[in-house]
Each structure stands twice: as C-alpha cells, then as structure tokens.
Design a protein around this motif. Sequence first.
Motif, mmCIF file in Angstrom:
data_model
loop_
_atom_site.group_PDB
_atom_site.id
_atom_site.type_symbol
_atom_site.label_atom_id
_atom_site.label_comp_id
_atom_site.label_asym_id
_atom_site.label_seq_id
_atom_site.Cartn_x
_atom_site.Cartn_y
_atom_site.Cartn_z
ATOM 1 N N HIS A 150 20.203 -40.428 57.039
ATOM 2 C CA HIS A 150 19.825 -39.015 56.878
ATOM 3 C C HIS A 150 20.266 -38.164 58.067
ATOM 4 C CE1 HIS A 150 17.771 -38.966 53.066
ATOM 5 N NE2 HIS A 150 17.126 -40.075 53.399
ATOM 6 N N GLU A 151 21.091 -38.733 58.923
ATOM 7 C CA GLU A 151 21.678 -37.947 60.007
ATOM 8 C C GLU A 151 22.786 -37.071 59.424
ATOM 9 O OE1 GLU A 151 20.350 -37.804 62.868
ATOM 10 O OE2 GLU A 151 19.279 -39.701 63.110
ATOM 11 N N ARG A 152 23.106 -35.988 60.109
ATOM 12 C CA ARG A 152 24.177 -35.085 59.677
ATOM 13 C C ARG A 152 25.189 -34.959 60.802
ATOM 14 N NH1 ARG A 152 21.349 -30.151 56.380
ATOM 15 N NH2 ARG A 152 20.562 -31.442 54.675
ATOM 16 N N VAL A 153 26.437 -34.775 60.429
ATOM 17 C CA VAL A 153 27.502 -34.749 61.443
ATOM 18 C C VAL A 153 27.319 -33.619 62.448
ATOM 19 C CG1 VAL A 153 29.173 -35.995 60.017
ATOM 20 C CG2 VAL A 153 29.143 -33.493 59.957
ATOM 21 N N ASP A 154 26.597 -32.544 62.088
ATOM 22 C CA ASP A 154 26.367 -31.446 63.028
ATOM 23 C C ASP A 154 25.130 -31.662 63.899
ATOM 24 O OD1 ASP A 154 24.225 -30.907 61.317
ATOM 25 O OD2 ASP A 154 24.969 -28.938 60.697
ATOM 26 N N GLY A 155 24.443 -32.801 63.718
ATOM 27 C CA GLY A 155 23.273 -33.127 64.532
ATOM 28 C C GLY A 155 21.952 -32.610 63.970
ATOM 29 N N TYR B 251 18.016 -36.327 60.572
ATOM 30 C CA TYR B 251 16.883 -37.063 61.142
ATOM 31 C C TYR B 251 17.099 -38.544 60.941
ATOM 32 C CZ TYR B 251 15.036 -37.591 56.326
ATOM 33 O OH TYR B 251 14.871 -37.909 55.003
ATOM 34 N N PRO B 252 16.458 -39.418 61.672
ATOM 35 C CA PRO B 252 15.333 -39.196 62.576
ATOM 36 C C PRO B 252 15.733 -38.894 64.020
ATOM 37 C CG PRO B 252 15.618 -41.552 62.293
ATOM 38 C CD PRO B 252 16.659 -40.861 61.422
ATOM 39 N N LEU B 253 16.983 -39.135 64.384
ATOM 40 C CA LEU B 253 17.378 -39.025 65.786
ATOM 41 C C LEU B 253 18.107 -37.732 66.137
ATOM 42 C CD1 LEU B 253 18.676 -42.713 66.070
ATOM 43 C CD2 LEU B 253 16.429 -41.837 66.736
ATOM 44 N N GLY B 254 18.597 -37.008 65.152
ATOM 45 C CA GLY B 254 19.340 -35.773 65.411
ATOM 46 C C GLY B 254 20.680 -36.020 66.086
ATOM 47 N N ILE B 255 21.311 -37.169 65.788
ATOM 48 C CA ILE B 255 22.585 -37.503 66.417
ATOM 49 C C ILE B 255 23.746 -36.859 65.650
ATOM 50 C CG2 ILE B 255 21.778 -39.614 67.517
ATOM 51 C CD1 ILE B 255 22.898 -41.228 65.211
ATOM 52 N N LYS B 256 24.877 -36.726 66.337
ATOM 53 C CA LYS B 256 26.057 -36.086 65.750
ATOM 54 C C LYS B 256 27.070 -37.117 65.273
ATOM 55 C CE LYS B 256 25.673 -31.738 68.131
ATOM 56 N NZ LYS B 256 26.342 -30.666 68.796
ATOM 57 N N GLU B 257 28.127 -36.627 64.664
ATOM 58 C CA GLU B 257 29.114 -37.454 63.970
ATOM 59 C C GLU B 257 29.597 -38.673 64.749
ATOM 60 O OE1 GLU B 257 32.937 -37.103 61.093
ATOM 61 O OE2 GLU B 257 32.402 -35.351 62.257
ATOM 62 N N ASP B 258 30.010 -38.492 65.991
ATOM 63 C CA ASP B 258 30.568 -39.615 66.752
ATOM 64 C C ASP B 258 29.556 -40.720 67.011
ATOM 65 O OD1 ASP B 258 33.011 -38.333 66.800
ATOM 66 O OD2 ASP B 258 32.773 -37.551 68.833
ATOM 67 N N ALA C 91 26.550 -45.284 57.566
ATOM 68 C CA ALA C 91 25.564 -44.224 57.354
ATOM 69 C C ALA C 91 26.240 -42.944 56.887
ATOM 70 C CB ALA C 91 24.769 -43.976 58.631
ATOM 71 N N LYS C 92 27.439 -42.675 57.393
ATOM 72 C CA LYS C 92 28.176 -41.485 56.945
ATOM 73 C C LYS C 92 28.493 -41.580 55.459
ATOM 74 C CE LYS C 92 30.401 -40.912 61.434
ATOM 75 N NZ LYS C 92 31.688 -41.027 62.152
ATOM 76 N N ILE D 182 28.685 -28.170 50.009
ATOM 77 C CA ILE D 182 27.702 -28.282 51.106
ATOM 78 C C ILE D 182 28.142 -29.225 52.226
ATOM 79 C CG2 ILE D 182 25.757 -27.741 49.576
ATOM 80 C CD1 ILE D 182 25.041 -30.793 49.708
ATOM 81 N N ALA D 183 29.317 -29.803 52.122
ATOM 82 C CA ALA D 183 29.741 -30.879 53.019
ATOM 83 C C ALA D 183 29.865 -30.469 54.487
ATOM 84 C CB ALA D 183 31.067 -31.469 52.547
ATOM 85 N N LYS D 184 30.365 -29.275 54.759
ATOM 86 C CA LYS D 184 30.623 -28.876 56.148
ATOM 87 C C LYS D 184 29.341 -28.954 56.980
ATOM 88 C CE LYS D 184 32.710 -25.515 59.072
ATOM 89 N NZ LYS D 184 33.335 -24.265 59.270
ATOM 90 N N GLY D 185 29.411 -29.706 58.065
ATOM 91 C CA GLY D 185 28.268 -29.873 58.952
ATOM 92 C C GLY D 185 27.318 -30.986 58.534
ATOM 93 N N GLN D 186 27.354 -31.337 57.267
ATOM 94 C CA GLN D 186 26.437 -32.355 56.767
ATOM 95 C C GLN D 186 27.110 -33.716 56.643
ATOM 96 O OE1 GLN D 186 24.198 -31.089 53.354
ATOM 97 N NE2 GLN D 186 23.315 -33.088 53.003
ATOM 98 N N PHE D 187 28.316 -33.740 56.079
ATOM 99 C CA PHE D 187 28.987 -35.000 55.784
ATOM 100 C C PHE D 187 30.295 -35.152 56.552
ATOM 101 C CE2 PHE D 187 26.897 -34.038 51.544
ATOM 102 C CZ PHE D 187 25.816 -34.875 51.761
ATOM 103 N N SER D 188 30.679 -36.389 56.795
ATOM 104 C CA SER D 188 31.916 -36.741 57.479
ATOM 105 C C SER D 188 33.134 -36.335 56.640
ATOM 106 C CB SER D 188 31.941 -38.257 57.706
ATOM 107 O OG SER D 188 33.240 -38.727 57.929
#
Length: 189
Positions: A105-110, A113-120, A126-127, A162-168
């Motif tokens: 449930h993380e998103r590439v833009d950070g 959740y649960p950690l708020g991590i970004k794409e890299d 998970a992506k 909706i992909a931009k910012g959410q999905f790889s």
Amino acid sequence: MFFWELMKPIEKRSKYWEGRGDRIAKLAGYINKIAGAPIDESQLAVACYMHDFGMAFMPITLLHKQGKFNDYEFNLMRSHVYKSARLLESLNQWNDAREIVLQHHERVDGSGYPLGIKEDDICEGAKLLAILDTFDAITHARAYDSHLQISKKKAVIEINRIAKGQFSTKWMGAFNDAMAALFMNEHTK
C-alpha cells in the motif's frame, strides 16, 4: 500450495473476497513473466495470497460497512498489512514475500502506508501488487467501496488515469502490455 489453502477459509468470510488471491496471483505471475521475471515467482505468489491475510482479524461489520470509514476504522483497516506481514515474519524463507506484503500500500510519491516510503525504497513485488490490488478492487464488488465494479478495460483506463504518483511507471508499462495481450487473446477467441 500451503498459503492458497490457508487463505481459502479466510476468503469465504466475505462474499467480496472469494477467489481474490487466486486472481491476483495468476495475473501477477503473468505480468512478472512478461517483464522478464525480475521478481521470484514463489515469493510473489505467496505475497499475492497473503497480502490481505490480516483482514481476517477485522470485524466483519467493518468489512461489510457501507459508506465512509471514520478515522479509527480507517486506521484499523490499514493495520492489516502489519498483521499479514507478521505471519510471514518467522518463516525466513518468505522474507521477500513479507516485504512485498508490508509495502503493497506504499505509493511511489511517498503518500502510501504504513511507512510512507518512496519508489526507490519500495520493493519491486510491492510495486506490482499495488497495481493488481487496485485492479482487482475496481473490477470486483466490495462492500466498503462506494463505486460499482467496472469492466476490465475500463479498469485499465482508470488505473492509468490515477497512476502518476501512485504506481511505478515500469510496472504500469508491464501491466499495460499484459492487459493488451490478454484483451487481444480474448478478442481472437
């Protein structure tokens, strides 16, 4: 497979879940193959079956709630990723699956959740699972969503919208290639 058997009774808890793990695992395996199999097949399959295991610990009234969640309910639902990952935590051979489950449930833009991590920092599995979890949710009815289920073709369009910012971007490309191939195959039958 053990994990498939483990999820069968859990999926029966709600009419909205039946077959979900299987659908997602099959599509994930196909897309992973199209992408050159960068994710270990077994780890990905286990993650697909187990990613919502934690939902088994949610009150059924919450799972079937119509309408918007309050903050407490929303946070309780979000806790399912920890509950799902905990099951795999003591099984060392499934560390990659655990990481996929924890991060799906993380998103590439950070903003996930649960950690708020970004794409890299998000693992590849998970992506991919993030896209397929969303795809399955919008192509199948769910009690707690306000939308009506939509066709697979419309779902692909919506996910791309909706992909931009959410999905790889990489995994969106593989998803689109796979869906185009599946639609073409259906059309030629």
